[in-house]
Design a protein around this motif. Sequence first.
Motif, PDB file in Angstrom:
ATOM      1  N   GLY A  43     -16.245  -0.014  12.144  1.00  0.00           N
ATOM      2  CA  GLY A  43     -15.115   0.807  11.724  1.00  0.00           C
ATOM      3  C   GLY A  43     -15.632   2.090  11.419  1.00  0.00           C
ATOM      4  O   GLY A  43     -14.805   3.137  10.969  1.00  0.00           O
ATOM      5  N   PHE A  60     -13.585   3.849   8.775  1.00  0.00           N
ATOM      6  CA  PHE A  60     -12.195   3.634   8.733  1.00  0.00           C
ATOM      7  C   PHE A  60     -11.981   2.026   8.260  1.00  0.00           C
ATOM      8  O   PHE A  60     -12.449   1.341   9.288  1.00  0.00           O
ATOM      9  CB  PHE A  60     -11.311   3.889  10.017  1.00  0.00           C
ATOM     10  CG  PHE A  60     -11.246   5.456  10.243  1.00  0.00           C
ATOM     11  CD1 PHE A  60     -10.211   6.373   9.441  1.00  0.00           C
ATOM     12  CD2 PHE A  60     -12.251   5.947  10.849  1.00  0.00           C
ATOM     13  CE1 PHE A  60     -10.338   7.424   9.859  1.00  0.00           C
ATOM     14  CE2 PHE A  60     -12.387   7.361  10.935  1.00  0.00           C
ATOM     15  CZ  PHE A  60     -11.056   8.276  10.689  1.00  0.00           C
ATOM     16  N   TYR A  62     -11.402  -1.690   8.037  1.00  0.00           N
ATOM     17  CA  TYR A  62     -10.755  -2.496   8.575  1.00  0.00           C
ATOM     18  C   TYR A  62     -10.406  -2.175  10.285  1.00  0.00           C
ATOM     19  O   TYR A  62      -9.720  -2.904  10.989  1.00  0.00           O
ATOM     20  CB  TYR A  62      -9.352  -3.109   8.235  1.00  0.00           C
ATOM     21  CG  TYR A  62      -9.541  -3.306   6.637  1.00  0.00           C
ATOM     22  CD1 TYR A  62     -10.012  -4.581   6.239  1.00  0.00           C
ATOM     23  CD2 TYR A  62      -9.084  -2.541   5.461  1.00  0.00           C
ATOM     24  CE1 TYR A  62     -10.370  -4.820   5.019  1.00  0.00           C
ATOM     25  CE2 TYR A  62      -9.327  -2.813   4.333  1.00  0.00           C
ATOM     26  CZ  TYR A  62      -9.814  -3.858   3.844  1.00  0.00           C
ATOM     27  OH  TYR A  62     -10.010  -4.396   2.778  1.00  0.00           O
ATOM     28  N   ALA A  63     -11.035  -0.986  10.510  1.00  0.00           N
ATOM     29  CA  ALA A  63     -10.715  -0.817  12.196  1.00  0.00           C
ATOM     30  C   ALA A  63     -11.592  -1.621  13.051  1.00  0.00           C
ATOM     31  O   ALA A  63     -12.738  -2.068  12.912  1.00  0.00           O
ATOM     32  CB  ALA A  63     -11.151   0.945  12.161  1.00  0.00           C
ATOM     33  N   GLN A  64     -10.926  -2.083  14.218  1.00  0.00           N
ATOM     34  CA  GLN A  64     -11.690  -2.536  15.333  1.00  0.00           C
ATOM     35  C   GLN A  64     -11.428  -1.738  16.619  1.00  0.00           C
ATOM     36  O   GLN A  64     -10.374  -1.690  17.233  1.00  0.00           O
ATOM     37  CB  GLN A  64     -11.039  -3.967  15.364  1.00  0.00           C
ATOM     38  CG  GLN A  64     -11.385  -4.930  14.407  1.00  0.00           C
ATOM     39  CD  GLN A  64     -10.678  -6.313  14.485  1.00  0.00           C
ATOM     40  OE1 GLN A  64     -10.026  -6.508  15.473  1.00  0.00           O
ATOM     41  NE2 GLN A  64     -11.479  -7.064  13.627  1.00  0.00           N
ATOM     42  N   PHE A  65     -12.393  -0.952  16.701  1.00  0.00           N
ATOM     43  CA  PHE A  65     -11.955   0.125  17.975  1.00  0.00           C
ATOM     44  C   PHE A  65     -11.945  -0.174  19.257  1.00  0.00           C
ATOM     45  O   PHE A  65     -12.764  -1.117  19.324  1.00  0.00           O
ATOM     46  CB  PHE A  65     -12.926   1.582  17.455  1.00  0.00           C
ATOM     47  CG  PHE A  65     -12.578   2.234  16.194  1.00  0.00           C
ATOM     48  CD1 PHE A  65     -11.460   2.858  16.260  1.00  0.00           C
ATOM     49  CD2 PHE A  65     -13.678   2.458  15.352  1.00  0.00           C
ATOM     50  CE1 PHE A  65     -11.235   3.813  15.143  1.00  0.00           C
ATOM     51  CE2 PHE A  65     -13.390   3.076  14.353  1.00  0.00           C
ATOM     52  CZ  PHE A  65     -12.306   3.813  14.151  1.00  0.00           C
ATOM     53  N   ASP A  79      -7.546   2.062  17.665  1.00  0.00           N
ATOM     54  CA  ASP A  79      -7.749   0.918  17.063  1.00  0.00           C
ATOM     55  C   ASP A  79      -6.952  -0.345  17.741  1.00  0.00           C
ATOM     56  O   ASP A  79      -6.024   0.079  18.336  1.00  0.00           O
ATOM     57  CB  ASP A  79      -7.579   1.032  15.541  1.00  0.00           C
ATOM     58  CG  ASP A  79      -7.688  -0.380  14.876  1.00  0.00           C
ATOM     59  OD1 ASP A  79      -8.637  -1.090  14.547  1.00  0.00           O
ATOM     60  OD2 ASP A  79      -6.612  -1.206  14.502  1.00  0.00           O
ATOM     61  N   SER A  81      -5.234  -2.621  16.617  1.00  0.00           N
ATOM     62  CA  SER A  81      -4.041  -2.950  16.418  1.00  0.00           C
ATOM     63  C   SER A  81      -3.035  -1.865  16.625  1.00  0.00           C
ATOM     64  O   SER A  81      -1.656  -1.997  16.314  1.00  0.00           O
ATOM     65  CB  SER A  81      -3.983  -2.879  14.590  1.00  0.00           C
ATOM     66  OG  SER A  81      -4.322  -1.546  14.337  1.00  0.00           O
ATOM     67  N   ILE A  85      -6.284   7.298  15.692  1.00  0.00           N
ATOM     68  CA  ILE A  85      -6.766   8.207  14.776  1.00  0.00           C
ATOM     69  C   ILE A  85      -7.074   9.561  15.664  1.00  0.00           C
ATOM     70  O   ILE A  85      -7.772   9.478  16.497  1.00  0.00           O
ATOM     71  CB  ILE A  85      -7.950   7.860  14.176  1.00  0.00           C
ATOM     72  CG1 ILE A  85      -7.783   6.409  13.277  1.00  0.00           C
ATOM     73  CG2 ILE A  85      -8.527   8.901  13.059  1.00  0.00           C
ATOM     74  CD1 ILE A  85      -8.722   5.817  12.815  1.00  0.00           C
ATOM     75  N   VAL A  96      -3.093   9.710  11.798  1.00  0.00           N
ATOM     76  CA  VAL A  96      -3.028   8.256  12.423  1.00  0.00           C
ATOM     77  C   VAL A  96      -1.562   8.304  12.883  1.00  0.00           C
ATOM     78  O   VAL A  96      -0.382   8.637  12.500  1.00  0.00           O
ATOM     79  CB  VAL A  96      -3.262   7.356  11.537  1.00  0.00           C
ATOM     80  CG1 VAL A  96      -3.178   5.950  12.128  1.00  0.00           C
ATOM     81  CG2 VAL A  96      -4.648   7.449  10.653  1.00  0.00           C
TER      82      VAL A  96
END
Length: 127
Positions: A43, A60, A62-65, A79, A81, A85, A96
């Motif tokens: 993240g 960041f 919990y970010a899964q880029f 991300d 999801s 950003i 965001v």
Amino acid sequence: RRIIAATPRKLVSAAPGAMHKFEAPIADVAISGNAIYALTGDGRIVRLSPSLKVLAQKKFPYAQFAAIAVAGGKIYALDRSGALIVTDSTFRHSRVYDVGGVDNYAFVSGSRLYKDDEVIDLGKLGY
């Protein structure tokens, strides 16, 4: 001349007589001027020198880029999801946007983000 290469676990910067490594889970990489920007699996957005020294970074949670772009002095990090950003190179200013989750693919070409069947003009987004 310098060559930058990435694997899922590290970046390598090679120039005549020198080789440098940055070890981290790498999600995506972008190069702009004398800076290398990496998205990590934990993240972080990391700004690196050509010799892969960390110049600045921001985590960041919990970010899964999925994808990164650098255009017009701004850094865009998507991300999976759907959080896009937009930040500056010092990571002091950011915003965001919710652009919807990534189901199949995401990549950047020029100043456009291609995500699944959508095209997002990054030039219209600021922080």
